[in-house]
Design an enzyme around this catalytic site. Structure first.
Site, PDB file in Angstrom:
ATOM      1  N   GLY A 154       0.823  -1.168   0.073  1.00 25.92           N
ATOM      2  CA  GLY A 154       0.011  -0.094   0.076  1.00 25.92           C
ATOM      3  C   GLY A 154       0.890   1.294  -0.063  1.00 25.92           C
ATOM      4  O   GLY A 154       0.594   2.202  -0.744  1.00 25.92           O
ATOM      5  N   LYS A 245      -2.415 -11.380   3.457  1.00 24.14           N
ATOM      6  CA  LYS A 245      -2.792 -10.695   4.658  1.00 24.14           C
ATOM      7  C   LYS A 245      -3.314 -11.625   5.518  1.00 24.14           C
ATOM      8  O   LYS A 245      -4.257 -12.255   5.243  1.00 24.14           O
ATOM      9  CB  LYS A 245      -3.467  -9.268   4.636  1.00 24.14           C
ATOM     10  N   HIS A 259      -8.088  -5.218   8.979  1.00 22.41           N
ATOM     11  CA  HIS A 259      -6.836  -4.344   9.251  1.00 22.41           C
ATOM     12  C   HIS A 259      -7.161  -3.598  10.371  1.00 22.41           C
ATOM     13  O   HIS A 259      -8.107  -2.960  10.791  1.00 22.41           O
ATOM     14  CB  HIS A 259      -6.688  -3.488   8.076  1.00 22.41           C
ATOM     15  N   GLU A 366      13.127  16.308  -2.299  1.00 25.20           N
ATOM     16  CA  GLU A 366      13.478  16.972  -0.630  1.00 25.20           C
ATOM     17  C   GLU A 366      13.028  15.910   0.105  1.00 25.20           C
ATOM     18  O   GLU A 366      13.661  15.910   1.283  1.00 25.20           O
ATOM     19  CB  GLU A 366      12.653  18.233  -0.603  1.00 25.20           C
TER      20      GLU A 366
END
Length: 622
Positions: A154, A245, A259, A366
């Site tokens: 993800g 999962k 989850h 950055e």
């Protein structure tokens, strides 16, 4: 291990994977929260890394020579804690304190724990940190330790992951292994690519990695891939692991809606199912650490030579920043400097010219630069300074926020602040940075006003044990301090004062110059003002502000090249709110989106020039 693993090793690692699953379920049940299914998908990865691949010692988890591990998918913290528990670092009773108020085993990893190098959990950031650690190992320390980073599928949607992949391949970090746990499911729905392993492979390969697709629940395939990675030279490696999962339980594997939830009432059946797969295998030996990282002696860093600036000479603080970096580099070989393709503007180029082996170009990325800098400074191996235009740090604010949680000693320098940069226009003007950085815990915000104070800010930053930010200016301003002037964090300087002062004027950087010009003009008209240079905006010298405000009849003008929200004016207002005397305070700041134009014209247009300071002073007096 170039040969096929023995059945005994395979069974041992399978047992350890299932032990990690069991412990992850038990500790999240104890806390009634957590992410057990995210740990279950990575159990074989944890097992192979901690019980066969990585070289480390429980006696000193952050040993300079030990292999590094960054859990980018920080929500799988119970799996990481369970691996360390299974490895004997601490007992199960401690593991079961997960997420308790008096436990350092928090919901996501932080360096409150002696085995965590960087806080993770704000997704997409771990690989940059790992790349920084790997860069130091390969190019600075020339040591044999390797760095591993576990990334969720993800979070691979985050651009910072791809910035880190690009950086790692550019610098040929063959001591870095990125491990993608492709378990298909996100928090609320399936990840976009689900199990399209070929697309994942092609994307990561396109970024210059030696890429291997493996069955993430086969310890044999993981062993083989990690062994192959050790033979790859001049490019980093990636394992694209197909997992599920909640793997290990037929009730929750590859199913949504689990989850971030403890398994609770389902646990008894699930634990019995997992325990039924245990082999009872004998313990197998782990590889030994090669103690070849340099031994460092941490000591204060001080310039070896005196400053040689001439009072009154016009020098930009960004130029002095670059000159100070060179002096630091001469004083300590632990100093490294990073920049985002602005080195000829921030003047980090001066350090690169003097010490090319300790300069790291991060290009226009950055977010990655901040993460790499954090990794460079991990375990106090180096003293990192990173720089770009101050406004471009705002796109890395989440990395900066997490660096504070990581207890980092990261030093940042932002140039091209405010409207004083002139014709480049508002996209390049930092006008929000003081507000942003004042909100970062334990960070010191330096705002030097001349070359001498800029150099001393750099020297102080190198010795500060938390994060710092140095705001440098584009225009040249006169040197106002003697070369031997002493500066301290949180201590202001009174630049102009007399017994007849009517108003205290506080400015910094370019606006201290405005204040000094106003002082000269007003003095010629018979009005005296006191001028205060705060030097650090955070911490602000509260005692000096209150003392001198009181001596000036409670009348205060602050002037700043910044928006009013969260800037110097509001910081001073917070101090004045505790005054035991009546105060009148005018805040001069940039109050609308600016435009291109000559610096002096812009300072006046947006209300922060010497003329505007004079007007504010006279308004308060009258």
């Amino acid at each position: 291990m170039s040969h096929k693993p023995t059945p005994a090793l395979v069974q041992y690692l399978e047992d350890k994977a299932n032990e990690i699953r069991i412990l992850s379920i038990e500790c999240t049940n104890a806390s009634k929260s957590g992410h057990p299914t995210s740990c279950m998908s990575a159990a074989e990865i944890f097992s192979v890394l901690f019980f066969n691949e990585m070289r480390y010692t429980n006696d000193y988890p952050k040993h300079p020579s030990s292999d590094r591990f960054i859990l980018s998918k920080g929500h799988a913290a119970p799996g990481l804690y369970s691996a360390w528990c299974a490895a004997g670092l601490f007992d199960k009773d401690k593991l079961l304190t997960l997420r308790k108020i008096d436990s350092d085993l928090e919901g996501h990893p932080t360096p409150r724990l002696n085995f965590i190098d960087a806080a993770t959990g704000s997704l997409g950031q771990g690989l940059s940190v790992a790349a920084g650690m790997a860069y130091i190992g390969k190019h600075i320390e020339h040591a044999s330790y390797r760095t591993y980073c576990l990334i969720g599928d993800g979070e691979s949607a985050e651009g910072s992951i791809w910035e880190a992949l690009s950086f790692a391949s550019h610098y040929k970090l063959d001591n870095l292994v990125a491990i993608f746990d492709i378990n298909r499911l996100g928090q609320s729905e399936a990840a976009p690519l689900q199990h399209d392993m070929d697309v994942y492979r092609k994307r990561v390969e396109a970024f210059g990695f030696h890429t291997m697709v493996v069955d993430g629940h086969s310890v044999e395939e993981i062993l083989k891939a990690l062994d192959e990675a050790k033979s790859v030279k001049n490019k980093p490696s990636a394992l694209i692991c197909k997992t599920f999962k909640g793997h290990g339980s037929s009730d929750v594997a590859d199913k949504l809606d689990f989850h971030g939830k403890a398994l609770n009432s389902l646990s008894e059946k699930i634990l019995a199912e997992i325990k039924g797969r245990l082999h009872g295998a004998e313990e197998q030996p782990r590889p030994k650490m090669n103690d070849d990282a340099p031994q460092l002696v941490e000591k204060p860093v001080a310039f070896k030579s005196a400053l040689e600036y001439e009072k009154g000479k016009m020098i930009a603080t960004r130029v002095a920043y670059g000159e100070a970096l060179v002096k630091l580099g001469e004083a300590s070989d632990r100093v490294v400097v990073l920049d985002a393709d602005t080195k000829n503007s921030t003047y980090a180029l001066k350090f690169k010219n003097a010490f090319p082996d300790r300069y790291i170009e991060c290009f226009i990325a950055e977010q990655n630069m901040v993460g790499v800098s954090l990794g460079c400074g991990a375990r106090n191996r180096t003293i990192p300074f990173c720089s770009t235009f101050a406004t471009f740090f705002t796109r890395a604010m989440d990395q900066i926020r997490m660096a504070a949680v990581s207890q980092s000693q990261l030093n940042m320098a932002g140039s091209h602040c405010g409207v004083s940069i002139g014709e480049d226009g508002p996209s390049q003007m930092a006008l929000e940075d003081i507000a942003a950085f004042r909100a970062i815990p334990n960070l010191v915000y330096f705002y030097p006003s001349d070359a001498v104070s800029a150099c001393r800010a750099v020297e102080l930053a190198a010795n500060y044990k938390n994060m710092t930010f140095i705001r440098t200016s584009r225009p040249a301003t006169p040197v106002i301090y003697a070369n031997d002037e002493t500066f301290e964090i949180g201590k202001a300087k009174i630049v102009k004062e007399s017994p007849e002062d009517k108003v205290l004027v506080i400015g910094a950087g370019i606006t201290l110059d405005s204040a000094l010009k106003a002082h000269s003009s007003l003095q010629g008209k018979g009005t005296n003002i006191r001028v205060l240079d705060p030097f650090t905006i955070k911490p602000l010298d509260k005692e000096a502000v209150l003392k001198h405000a009181k001596e000036c009849g409670g009348r205060v003008v602050t002037v700043e090249d910044h928006y009013p929200e969260g800037g110097i004016g509001e910081a001073v207002a917070g101090v004045l709110s505790s005054a035991d005397f009546v105060t009148k305070h005018k805040i001069l700041a940039v109050r609308e989106i600016p435009r291109s134009g000559p610096p002096t014209v812009l300072l006046d247009m947006f209300g922060i020039s010497a003329n505007k300071v004079e007007d504010a002073v006279m308004d308060l007096i009258e």
